[in-house]
Design a protein around this motif. Sequence first.
Motif, PDB file in Angstrom:
ATOM      1  N   GLY A   1       0.856  -1.423   0.108  1.00 44.78           N
ATOM      2  CA  GLY A   1       0.115  -0.121   0.125  1.00 44.78           C
ATOM      3  C   GLY A   1       0.757   1.410   0.070  1.00 44.78           C
TER       4      GLY A   1
ATOM      5  N   ALA B   1       2.564   2.164  -9.799  1.00 47.30           N
ATOM      6  CA  ALA B   1       1.791   2.358  -8.756  1.00 47.30           C
ATOM      7  C   ALA B   1       0.405   1.394  -9.212  1.00 47.30           C
ATOM      8  CB  ALA B   1       1.267   3.742  -8.936  1.00 47.30           C
TER       9      ALA B   1
ATOM     10  N   ALA C   1       1.899   6.797  -6.711  1.00 44.75           N
ATOM     11  CA  ALA C   1       0.571   7.337  -7.456  1.00 44.75           C
ATOM     12  C   ALA C   1       0.764   8.992  -7.181  1.00 44.75           C
ATOM     13  CB  ALA C   1      -0.726   7.099  -6.676  1.00 44.75           C
ATOM     14  N   GLY C   2       1.560   9.452  -5.979  1.00 39.42           N
ATOM     15  CA  GLY C   2       1.679  10.894  -5.945  1.00 39.42           C
ATOM     16  C   GLY C   2       3.018  11.142  -6.855  1.00 39.42           C
TER      17      GLY C   2
ATOM     18  N   ALA D   1       0.865   4.228  -2.958  1.00 35.18           N
ATOM     19  CA  ALA D   1       0.367   5.517  -2.595  1.00 35.18           C
ATOM     20  C   ALA D   1       1.466   6.534  -2.919  1.00 35.18           C
ATOM     21  CB  ALA D   1       0.030   5.778  -1.111  1.00 35.18           C
TER      22      ALA D   1
ATOM     23  N   ALA E   1      -1.004  -1.362  -6.457  1.00 35.97           N
ATOM     24  CA  ALA E   1      -2.199  -1.261  -6.059  1.00 35.97           C
ATOM     25  C   ALA E   1      -3.094  -2.644  -6.403  1.00 35.97           C
ATOM     26  CB  ALA E   1      -3.155   0.062  -6.660  1.00 35.97           C
TER      27      ALA E   1
END
Length: 157
Positions: free
Chosen positions: A53, A81, A60-61, A57, A85
Amino acid sequence: MATTPPGPVSVSRNEPSNRPRAEVERLRDEATRQKDLAHRRAEFWVKADIALGFPAALLAGVSGAAGLASAAARVPAALVAAGFAAGAGFLRSDSRRLANKRARQAWAFVEARARMKLAKERVLPEDLGEVLESRQAALAAYEGEESPPGTAPALPG
């Protein structure tokens, strides 16, 4: 003529009066092992959830920030990412962690109930039946089923 001194009489575990006690002892030992195993599994799934996780995250950022900066970096970061996920979703580590926490609590209840029955001077077949009912509830805890009333307490939150 020699006589045996008065004292405790050695009783075989196979005598009919001791069979329920021996079985409750076996169930207590099983509950202890299963409780420890469920605890270790819950810890593993916490680590797996974080290991998948957090990078998802973070990436993704990064892909969002890279999308603002350059199109070339956006696609690889987004793909990685998405992979993290998807892996986290496939493994369902959060639900597995909760299932093992429920199971740990249910097995602790079986162990406690067996200890209470063993504290009595004589273990009756009805006592064995109660411990076996608790065991069934503990086995069902892995599936997320609600336990019957009067067995293991529900896990808060």
